[in-house]
Design an enzyme around this catalytic site. Sequence first.
Site, PDB file in Angstrom:
ATOM      1  N   ASP A  44      36.603   1.937   2.891  1.00 49.67           N
ATOM      2  CA  ASP A  44      37.579   2.593   3.671  1.00 49.67           C
ATOM      3  C   ASP A  44      38.018   1.440   4.688  1.00 49.67           C
ATOM      4  O   ASP A  44      37.426   1.206   5.643  1.00 49.67           O
ATOM      5  CB  ASP A  44      37.092   3.689   4.226  1.00 49.67           C
ATOM      6  CG  ASP A  44      38.310   4.427   5.104  1.00 49.67           C
ATOM      7  OD1 ASP A  44      39.328   4.050   5.188  1.00 49.67           O
ATOM      8  OD2 ASP A  44      37.883   5.388   5.863  1.00 49.67           O
ATOM      9  N   ASP A  81      39.909   6.920   7.002  1.00 54.57           N
ATOM     10  CA  ASP A  81      40.166   8.376   6.550  1.00 54.57           C
ATOM     11  C   ASP A  81      39.221   8.800   5.510  1.00 54.57           C
ATOM     12  O   ASP A  81      39.455   9.876   5.000  1.00 54.57           O
ATOM     13  CB  ASP A  81      41.492   8.370   6.031  1.00 54.57           C
ATOM     14  CG  ASP A  81      41.914   7.501   4.760  1.00 54.57           C
ATOM     15  OD1 ASP A  81      40.745   6.921   4.167  1.00 54.57           O
ATOM     16  OD2 ASP A  81      42.891   7.572   4.120  1.00 54.57           O
ATOM     17  N   ASP A  86      40.354   2.047   0.144  1.00 50.90           N
ATOM     18  CA  ASP A  86      41.796   1.558  -0.293  1.00 50.90           C
ATOM     19  C   ASP A  86      41.860   0.066  -0.560  1.00 50.90           C
ATOM     20  O   ASP A  86      40.972  -0.717  -0.617  1.00 50.90           O
ATOM     21  CB  ASP A  86      42.671   1.824   1.244  1.00 50.90           C
ATOM     22  CG  ASP A  86      41.862   1.444   2.417  1.00 50.90           C
ATOM     23  OD1 ASP A  86      41.213   0.246   2.535  1.00 50.90           O
ATOM     24  OD2 ASP A  86      41.629   2.286   3.282  1.00 50.90           O
ATOM     25  N   ASP A 142      44.107  -0.516 -14.311  1.00 46.12           N
ATOM     26  CA  ASP A 142      43.809   0.449 -15.415  1.00 46.12           C
ATOM     27  C   ASP A 142      45.137   1.069 -15.578  1.00 46.12           C
ATOM     28  O   ASP A 142      45.858   1.731 -14.765  1.00 46.12           O
ATOM     29  CB  ASP A 142      43.112   1.574 -14.472  1.00 46.12           C
ATOM     30  CG  ASP A 142      42.092   2.285 -15.428  1.00 46.12           C
ATOM     31  OD1 ASP A 142      42.521   2.565 -16.497  1.00 46.12           O
ATOM     32  OD2 ASP A 142      40.985   2.530 -14.902  1.00 46.12           O
ATOM     33  N   ASP A 190      43.501   2.998 -20.526  1.00 48.13           N
ATOM     34  CA  ASP A 190      42.797   4.245 -20.493  1.00 48.13           C
ATOM     35  C   ASP A 190      42.947   5.025 -21.954  1.00 48.13           C
ATOM     36  O   ASP A 190      44.313   5.041 -22.434  1.00 48.13           O
ATOM     37  CB  ASP A 190      43.530   5.087 -19.554  1.00 48.13           C
ATOM     38  CG  ASP A 190      42.547   6.388 -19.236  1.00 48.13           C
ATOM     39  OD1 ASP A 190      41.275   6.529 -19.183  1.00 48.13           O
ATOM     40  OD2 ASP A 190      43.302   7.500 -19.206  1.00 48.13           O
ATOM     41  N   GLU A 240      39.982   1.444 -23.871  1.00 47.94           N
ATOM     42  CA  GLU A 240      38.957   2.524 -23.879  1.00 47.94           C
ATOM     43  C   GLU A 240      39.138   3.338 -25.153  1.00 47.94           C
ATOM     44  O   GLU A 240      40.078   3.974 -25.494  1.00 47.94           O
ATOM     45  CB  GLU A 240      39.278   3.576 -22.606  1.00 47.94           C
ATOM     46  CG  GLU A 240      38.173   4.450 -22.449  1.00 47.94           C
ATOM     47  CD  GLU A 240      38.295   5.612 -21.394  1.00 47.94           C
ATOM     48  OE1 GLU A 240      37.436   6.196 -20.984  1.00 47.94           O
ATOM     49  OE2 GLU A 240      39.322   5.778 -21.237  1.00 47.94           O
ATOM     50  N   HIS A 258      32.845   4.905 -13.944  1.00 50.27           N
ATOM     51  CA  HIS A 258      33.138   5.916 -13.215  1.00 50.27           C
ATOM     52  C   HIS A 258      33.017   7.197 -14.006  1.00 50.27           C
ATOM     53  O   HIS A 258      33.179   8.292 -13.295  1.00 50.27           O
ATOM     54  CB  HIS A 258      34.677   5.586 -12.651  1.00 50.27           C
ATOM     55  CG  HIS A 258      35.594   5.877 -13.795  1.00 50.27           C
ATOM     56  ND1 HIS A 258      35.645   4.690 -14.603  1.00 50.27           N
ATOM     57  CD2 HIS A 258      36.520   6.473 -13.955  1.00 50.27           C
ATOM     58  CE1 HIS A 258      36.729   4.953 -15.576  1.00 50.27           C
ATOM     59  NE2 HIS A 258      37.148   6.247 -15.116  1.00 50.27           N
ATOM     60  N   ASP A 259      32.698   7.067 -15.135  1.00 52.42           N
ATOM     61  CA  ASP A 259      32.755   8.568 -15.996  1.00 52.42           C
ATOM     62  C   ASP A 259      31.288   9.024 -16.279  1.00 52.42           C
ATOM     63  O   ASP A 259      31.095   9.879 -16.548  1.00 52.42           O
ATOM     64  CB  ASP A 259      33.651   8.280 -16.982  1.00 52.42           C
ATOM     65  CG  ASP A 259      35.068   8.477 -17.002  1.00 52.42           C
ATOM     66  OD1 ASP A 259      35.299   9.089 -15.843  1.00 52.42           O
ATOM     67  OD2 ASP A 259      35.706   7.859 -17.943  1.00 52.42           O
TER      68      ASP A 259
END
Length: 523
Positions: free
Chosen positions: A27, A31, A35, A104, A206, A269, A331-332
């Site tokens: 970050d 917040d 980013d 991505d 993706d 993917e 991430h999955d």
Amino acid sequence: MRHSDDPPPPWWESGTVYQIYPRSFQDGDGDGVGDLAGIERRLDHVAALGVDAIWLSPIFPSPMADFGYDVADYCGIEPMFGDLAAFDRLLAAAHARGLRLLLDFVPNHSSDQHPWFQASRSSRTDTKRDWYIWRDPAPDGGPPNNWISDFGGSAWEFDAATGQYYLHAFLRQQPDLNWRNPALKAAMLDVMRFWFDRGVDGFRIDVLWHIVKAEGLPDNPPNPYWRPGITERDRLIQQHSTDQPEAHAIAAEMRALADSYGERVLIGEIFLPNDRHARWYGTPERPQVHLPFNFQLIENAWNAASLRRVIGDYEASLPTHGWPNWVIGSHDAPRIAARVGEAQARAAAMLLLTLRGTPTLYQGDELGVGQVEIPPERVRDPQELRQPGIGIGRDRSRTPMPWDSSPFAGFSTVEPWLPLNPDWRTRNVAAQEADPRSMLTLYRRLLALRRAHPALAVGSFALLDAAPDVLAYERRHGDAVLRVALNLSAEPRPLPFDGAVLLSTLVGGGDGVLRADEGVVMR
């Protein structure tokens, strides 16, 4: 098979990719969400690992119904992450460190807030109506066919204003694009040109195998092996909704575009059996993606017999012009250390970085981040919220990167958007940098070894005989021969060959024995 006098391989063949989940890396503006400025700040960590490229999960403008995989503008940057100027700075900073940068690309669907879809749903006669997949209701007024969303429920959403259903393979906020429409296809290829012109080095594409549906949209057949407790999607076999022949021609057009820019890479993917998976390489005359993503180290049992079969079958399925690739986390997927335990996660690191093919690392795996429990009130993943209780939540893999022992692990100055790993005060980058026995040190040494030995980066591969619970193989490049042995048990096992140990996943050892959970690379 490569030989020592062959020309240098393309960078993506000898290199290693590191996946960053931007919301959870660093970050930069306080917040609680990562980013682009934060990623730029932490590039030295990535460069010091010894990887060659960064892949960023989606950073485009989005309502975040599926955390960026619902794109509202393919040629912009989500303000939460920064702006195009921040992206340009990040790209320049990555290139200055010798790192490539991949984006991505999400071609199967957009957000329902994308101007294209807003126009498409405005009228049956709008010029962009056919940019999405609309159909009349079935005779009973219900959905046009029996297709199921990957997130559960019907894959069709009724639009009362125009009296038709639109297709969404995922959330209803993610309407599927119609790649059979030439204008839509041209617009999406223009998106790729926009980013190539800006200097990106490639794309991870993706759900590529989803992008074309069968003509007529027939019902999918039932899956006779489905049972309650697994995803509702798997109640049907996705025979007509995925992996259609026309999608391969589109992949070939994407590849031709990428090749026109020089050494750019496309990673697709694709979740398919080996024989269908291999078709996504295309042919030497008409290639498709460089690397159809291979998830088999995630999807199969973690034991020597299973891994030997998986690796052998995958290698045998590859066309002669196809280059392999491997991944143990994303991430999955559940974290590798959560799946197999920290001891075996060290062996997994050696496996990933010594197999033939391009490896992809996922942020945090180089620290051995393991199981992170997400309290019910902090669940953010729409897949988990729609199908609770069956263990498919992805939040557990998307928790913030722990950098040090300062408040909020140095990730942010405020409470992060997801919980940190519970051991973040000791399992963080700063702590592991100072520990020669740490997982981070092991990853750095493995990546350095891979760079130093072409046999590991681009050499040939052969499985070797070994004791039960031991996976062994040979990597060869010219006259150089390296051998790898991995003990996938918690008991000592005999070392299947002699030689000098170049690297062990543990400290000390030798005497012809593989210690519990140990992996070795030997000359």
